[in-house]
Design a protein around this motif. Structure first.
Motif, PDB file in Angstrom:
ATOM      1  N   PHE A 189       0.265  -1.691   0.201  1.00 59.41           N
ATOM      2  CA  PHE A 189      -0.146   0.032  -0.131  1.00 59.41           C
ATOM      3  C   PHE A 189       0.759   1.240   0.212  1.00 59.41           C
ATOM      4  CE2 PHE A 189      -2.436  -3.152   1.767  1.00 59.41           C
ATOM      5  CZ  PHE A 189      -4.356  -3.204   1.603  1.00 59.41           C
ATOM      6  N   ASP A 190       0.448   2.520  -0.825  1.00 62.01           N
ATOM      7  CA  ASP A 190       1.233   3.831  -0.683  1.00 62.01           C
ATOM      8  C   ASP A 190       0.268   4.502   0.536  1.00 62.01           C
ATOM      9  OD1 ASP A 190      -1.654   4.694  -0.751  1.00 62.01           O
ATOM     10  OD2 ASP A 190      -0.660   5.308  -3.180  1.00 62.01           O
ATOM     11  N   ALA A 191       1.046   5.672   0.812  1.00 62.31           N
ATOM     12  CA  ALA A 191       0.770   6.715   1.919  1.00 62.31           C
ATOM     13  C   ALA A 191      -0.707   6.375   2.092  1.00 62.31           C
ATOM     14  CB  ALA A 191       1.728   7.660   2.062  1.00 62.31           C
ATOM     15  N   HIS A 192      -1.361   6.775   0.851  1.00 61.63           N
ATOM     16  CA  HIS A 192      -3.145   7.005   0.633  1.00 61.63           C
ATOM     17  C   HIS A 192      -4.096   5.241   0.794  1.00 61.63           C
ATOM     18  CE1 HIS A 192      -1.665  10.745  -0.178  1.00 61.63           C
ATOM     19  NE2 HIS A 192      -0.709   9.972  -0.755  1.00 61.63           N
ATOM     20  N   GLY A 193      -3.358   4.648   1.052  1.00 61.77           N
ATOM     21  CA  GLY A 193      -4.265   3.311   0.810  1.00 61.77           C
ATOM     22  C   GLY A 193      -4.105   2.657  -0.556  1.00 61.77           C
ATOM     23  N   ASN A 194      -3.682   3.074  -1.410  1.00 59.22           N
ATOM     24  CA  ASN A 194      -4.494   2.105  -2.876  1.00 59.22           C
ATOM     25  C   ASN A 194      -3.000   1.358  -2.947  1.00 59.22           C
ATOM     26  OD1 ASN A 194      -5.352   4.840  -4.802  1.00 59.22           O
ATOM     27  ND2 ASN A 194      -4.007   5.799  -3.585  1.00 59.22           N
ATOM     28  N   LEU A 195      -3.445   0.202  -3.371  1.00 57.25           N
ATOM     29  CA  LEU A 195      -3.037  -1.094  -3.707  1.00 57.25           C
ATOM     30  C   LEU A 195      -1.826  -1.203  -4.488  1.00 57.25           C
ATOM     31  CD1 LEU A 195      -2.126  -3.772  -1.798  1.00 57.25           C
ATOM     32  CD2 LEU A 195      -3.717  -4.608  -3.214  1.00 57.25           C
ATOM     33  N   PHE A 196      -0.306  -1.558  -4.994  1.00 56.29           N
ATOM     34  CA  PHE A 196       0.712  -2.412  -5.774  1.00 56.29           C
ATOM     35  C   PHE A 196       0.696  -3.075  -5.679  1.00 56.29           C
ATOM     36  CE2 PHE A 196      -0.207   2.688  -5.307  1.00 56.29           C
ATOM     37  CZ  PHE A 196      -0.685   3.183  -6.223  1.00 56.29           C
ATOM     38  N   TYR A 197       1.158  -3.534  -7.279  1.00 53.44           N
ATOM     39  CA  TYR A 197       2.264  -4.746  -6.861  1.00 53.44           C
ATOM     40  C   TYR A 197       3.301  -4.751  -8.215  1.00 53.44           C
ATOM     41  CZ  TYR A 197       0.454  -7.021 -11.180  1.00 53.44           C
ATOM     42  OH  TYR A 197      -0.096  -7.184 -12.260  1.00 53.44           O
ATOM     43  N   THR A 198       3.712  -5.980  -7.855  1.00 52.56           N
ATOM     44  CA  THR A 198       4.811  -5.942  -9.067  1.00 52.56           C
ATOM     45  C   THR A 198       4.581  -6.788 -10.162  1.00 52.56           C
ATOM     46  OG1 THR A 198       6.933  -6.500  -7.866  1.00 52.56           O
ATOM     47  CG2 THR A 198       7.066  -4.400  -8.049  1.00 52.56           C
ATOM     48  N   GLY A 275       9.769  -6.838  -4.717  1.00 51.66           N
ATOM     49  CA  GLY A 275       8.651  -6.273  -2.756  1.00 51.66           C
ATOM     50  C   GLY A 275       8.512  -4.665  -2.637  1.00 51.66           C
ATOM     51  N   ILE A 276       7.674  -4.262  -2.098  1.00 49.68           N
ATOM     52  CA  ILE A 276       7.344  -3.117  -1.892  1.00 49.68           C
ATOM     53  C   ILE A 276       7.025  -2.605  -0.699  1.00 49.68           C
ATOM     54  CG2 ILE A 276       5.082  -1.040  -2.864  1.00 49.68           C
ATOM     55  CD1 ILE A 276       4.010  -2.989  -5.173  1.00 49.68           C
ATOM     56  N   THR A 277       6.983  -0.855  -0.170  1.00 48.80           N
ATOM     57  CA  THR A 277       6.653  -0.801   1.234  1.00 48.80           C
ATOM     58  C   THR A 277       7.120   0.391   0.504  1.00 48.80           C
ATOM     59  OG1 THR A 277       7.436  -1.644   3.446  1.00 48.80           O
ATOM     60  CG2 THR A 277       9.646  -0.482   1.797  1.00 48.80           C
ATOM     61  N   SER A 289       9.951  10.762   2.802  1.00 51.87           N
ATOM     62  CA  SER A 289       8.207  10.207   3.709  1.00 51.87           C
ATOM     63  C   SER A 289       7.224  10.449   2.400  1.00 51.87           C
ATOM     64  CB  SER A 289       7.798  11.714   4.627  1.00 51.87           C
ATOM     65  OG  SER A 289       6.897  10.828   5.182  1.00 51.87           O
ATOM     66  N   GLY A 290       7.092   9.387   2.488  1.00 48.68           N
ATOM     67  CA  GLY A 290       5.482   9.037   2.164  1.00 48.68           C
ATOM     68  C   GLY A 290       5.847   8.441   0.564  1.00 48.68           C
ATOM     69  N   GLN A 291       6.625   8.146   0.378  1.00 50.36           N
ATOM     70  CA  GLN A 291       8.096   7.222  -1.269  1.00 50.36           C
ATOM     71  C   GLN A 291       7.482   6.008  -0.578  1.00 50.36           C
ATOM     72  OE1 GLN A 291      11.064   8.905  -3.623  1.00 50.36           O
ATOM     73  NE2 GLN A 291       9.820  11.381  -2.771  1.00 50.36           N
ATOM     74  N   LEU A 292       7.461   5.187  -2.094  1.00 46.99           N
ATOM     75  CA  LEU A 292       7.747   3.526  -1.986  1.00 46.99           C
ATOM     76  C   LEU A 292       8.798   3.278  -2.488  1.00 46.99           C
ATOM     77  CD1 LEU A 292       5.053   2.474  -4.485  1.00 46.99           C
ATOM     78  CD2 LEU A 292       4.487   2.854  -1.652  1.00 46.99           C
ATOM     79  N   PHE A 293       9.205   2.192  -1.510  1.00 43.22           N
ATOM     80  CA  PHE A 293      11.158   1.424  -2.052  1.00 43.22           C
ATOM     81  C   PHE A 293      10.903   0.135  -2.691  1.00 43.22           C
ATOM     82  CE2 PHE A 293      11.734   4.648   1.037  1.00 43.22           C
ATOM     83  CZ  PHE A 293      12.787   5.265   0.540  1.00 43.22           C
ATOM     84  N   VAL A 294      10.988   0.152  -3.847  1.00 41.88           N
ATOM     85  CA  VAL A 294      10.624  -1.278  -4.670  1.00 41.88           C
ATOM     86  C   VAL A 294      11.679  -2.165  -5.027  1.00 41.88           C
ATOM     87  CG1 VAL A 294       9.666  -2.145  -6.608  1.00 41.88           C
ATOM     88  CG2 VAL A 294       8.627   0.038  -5.491  1.00 41.88           C
ATOM     89  N   ALA A 295      11.967  -3.113  -4.308  1.00 35.76           N
ATOM     90  CA  ALA A 295      12.836  -4.126  -4.710  1.00 35.76           C
ATOM     91  C   ALA A 295      12.939  -4.821  -6.184  1.00 35.76           C
ATOM     92  CB  ALA A 295      12.981  -5.308  -3.830  1.00 35.76           C
ATOM     93  N   LEU A 302      17.599  -1.611  -4.354  1.00 33.08           N
ATOM     94  CA  LEU A 302      16.760  -1.176  -3.735  1.00 33.08           C
ATOM     95  C   LEU A 302      16.419   0.444  -4.966  1.00 33.08           C
ATOM     96  CD1 LEU A 302      15.226  -0.705   0.291  1.00 33.08           C
ATOM     97  CD2 LEU A 302      14.336  -2.581  -1.253  1.00 33.08           C
ATOM     98  N   MET A 303      14.819   0.170  -5.560  1.00 35.48           N
ATOM     99  CA  MET A 303      14.332   1.334  -6.663  1.00 35.48           C
ATOM    100  C   MET A 303      13.737   2.493  -5.103  1.00 35.48           C
ATOM    101  SD  MET A 303      13.646  -0.374 -10.105  1.00 35.48           S
ATOM    102  CE  MET A 303      13.093  -1.634  -9.407  1.00 35.48           C
ATOM    103  N   ARG A 304      13.277   3.985  -5.549  1.00 38.27           N
ATOM    104  CA  ARG A 304      12.490   5.125  -5.216  1.00 38.27           C
ATOM    105  C   ARG A 304      11.319   5.163  -5.858  1.00 38.27           C
ATOM    106  NH1 ARG A 304      13.232  10.387  -4.175  1.00 38.27           N
ATOM    107  NH2 ARG A 304      15.147   9.822  -5.356  1.00 38.27           N
ATOM    108  N   VAL A 305      10.254   5.451  -5.608  1.00 38.93           N
ATOM    109  CA  VAL A 305       9.487   5.970  -6.510  1.00 38.93           C
ATOM    110  C   VAL A 305       8.499   7.222  -5.434  1.00 38.93           C
ATOM    111  CG1 VAL A 305       6.625   4.890  -7.424  1.00 38.93           C
ATOM    112  CG2 VAL A 305       9.363   3.045  -7.427  1.00 38.93           C
TER     113      VAL A 305
END
Length: 480
Positions: A189-198, A275-277, A289-295, A302-305
């Motif tokens: 999930f992102d900081a707004h509750g949206n659900l993502f997957y890779t 993975g996503i966090t 803050s509020g950004q996603l980190f994707v493996a 780790l990438m930053r989104v």
């Protein structure tokens, strides 16, 4: 005005900052004889860290924030599960996503090992194919879990709902949620509750991507369309996409199709997104803050989104962030303390990280790197926000920037080269009064393209270059 193109004048190149100056990896010592291909984490209410493995084990790690984590801090919690890739906790139960089901697990007698295993939700099929992975989410605010199911062999759907995302309610009712999944690598999930997957490169995926899961939507791969007959609440089966087209073009024809939110340029940013966090710690992990980190499993990174919603479409930029992990990264978990736990395996595809498996922790040192913090679309270009004040003489020189665009074919063949390349023109760059932002004016923005930006010429007020000068913005909608 002159442009500094290399390290700061007079500076020894060896003294230039590196990733390790800002974010440091601690590799945990694992118990001798145990193969801990860590794929998912959950911080327990009692402070222990649960870690699940591809081989079907769950371990608990005592004091996972210790400066050095040793093998005696690991204890076995459960064994013999079927490829556990994700964990979540609720009301004293640990929920493990396995290939055939999500299982509720509990230690009722307090001896440190699970003794109760209860099916929480299944409703999909498996047939023994090696590639029929299942990745689970954390709980949403209503107590629902979500699972993404890899296609059979990652190409077709020979078991019920392979190639779908499923919703599991708090009382265990399983319903089809989204179609079009190919080969997932993680959910978050992102900081707004949206659900993502890779999802990973292959048929109908020109490159790896970050995709948005929404009810009754379609995210790109038609291989699981046959199961619409068993999903009456999903509505009619979407129109079959035209192979060889472009995803943004097909999205105008197929209302259910959600374009890939972030296209990770293949090999430039990785080959196996996983993975996503999300950083919800309010600054404990630095200025993101509020950004996603994707493996990425293949590149051990780790990438930053950085995401934004424009005209109803989610899109945004990805950036290099941290390399040098010990194995192929799969599971990632942002801890409330501000650390990220990272787990990996090199099984199957190999990885740049040389170890066959690893459990690691990434900590912020407290120093702020000079980075592009945000890249946001404007009506006439992009606004870049930096983590430190920029030097105006370099930041307002348009030759400090290089911009090119490309996209990928949306096709049934495996993957795609970069296609439809263009070279937009940056006509102006204007620094904000506080020196923290630069507005760049661009002629030639391209819908459906990755906008690859190199900012190698910009310096901060100490004449230092960016730690990472590359940014990749996926443009799914123009600013109205």
């Amino acid at each position: 005005m002159s442009l500094v193109t290399g390290p700061a004048a007079g500076a020894d190149e060896k003294t230039q900052p590196t990733e390790d100056d800002y974010y440091r990896i601690t590799t945990f010592e694992t118990p001798e004889g145990e193969v801990i291909e860590a794929c998912g984490f959950e911080r327990m209410d009692d402070g222990r860290l649960a870690v699940c493995t591809r081989r079907g084990d769950i371990f608990m790690i005592r004091d996972p924030l210790a400066e050095k984590v040793t093998a005696d801090q690991f204890s076995l919690f459960a064994r013999g599960l079927h490829e556990t890739l994700s964990l979540a906790e609720r009301d004293g139960w640990l929920y493990a996503t396995q290939r055939p089901e999500v299982t509720k697990i509990k230690d009722t007698d307090g001896d440190g090992q699970a003794d109760v295993f209860v099916t929480h939700g299944d409703g999909w099929g498996i047939n023994g194919d090696y590639h029929e992975y299942a990745f689970g989410s954390k709980f949403d605010d209503a107590g629902n879990l979500y699972v993404t199911l890899c296609l059979t062999g990652s190409f077709s759907s020979h078991s019920p709902f392979r190639g779908w995302a499923m919703k599991i309610s708090s009382d265990g009712v399983v319903t089809p949620y989204t179609s079009g999944v190919r080969s997932p690598g993680g959910m978050g999930f992102d900081a707004h509750g949206n659900l993502f997957y890779t999802d990973n490169q292959g048929p109908w995926n020109g490159t790896c991507g970050l995709k948005l899961l929404r009810p009754k939507a379609f995210v790109g791969h038609p291989g699981g369309f046959d199961w619409y007959k068993d999903a009456p609440d999903m509505g009619p089966k979407p129109t079959e996409p035209e192979s060889g087209s472009r995803m943004h073009v097909e999205a105008t024809k197929i209302p259910e199709l959600i374009p890939t939110v972030i296209m990770f340029p293949y090999d430039k940013m990785g080959k196996s997104a996983s993975g996503i966090t999300c950083d919800t710690t309010g600054g404990k992990f630095g200025p993101f803050s509020g950004q996603l980190f994707v493996a990425d499993q293949s590149h051990s990174t780790l990438m930053r989104v950085d995401l934004e919603e424009v005209a109803g479409r989610w899109q945004g930029a990805c950036f290099p962030f941290k390399k040098g992990f010990a194995s192929g990264n799969v599971g990632v978990e942002m801890d409330a303390s501000g650390a990220i736990f990272v787990g990996g395996t090199n099984r199957g595809w190999g990885s740049r990280g040389p170890k066959p498996f690893a459990v690691e922790r990434l900590d912020w040192t407290g120093k702020v790197p000079f980075e592009i913090q945000h890249m946001r679309l404007t009506k006439d270009g992009f606004e870049l926000t930096f983590t430190q004040r920029v030097d105006a003489s370099t930041a307002e020189n348009v030759s400090s920037y290089e911009l090119e665009t490309y996209t990928y074919e949306y096709r049934s063949q495996y993957g795609s080269p970069e296609v439809d390349a263009t070279k937009p023109t940056i006509t102006a760059a204007k620094v904000s009064d506080d020196g923290m932002k630069v507005a760049i004016t661009v002629e030639g923005l391209q819908l459906g393209h990755v906008h690859q930006l190199n900012v190698s010429g910009v310096r901060n007020t100490n004449a230092e270059p960016l730690l990472h000068s590359q940014a990749y913005y996926t443009l799914n909608a123009f600013q109205p």
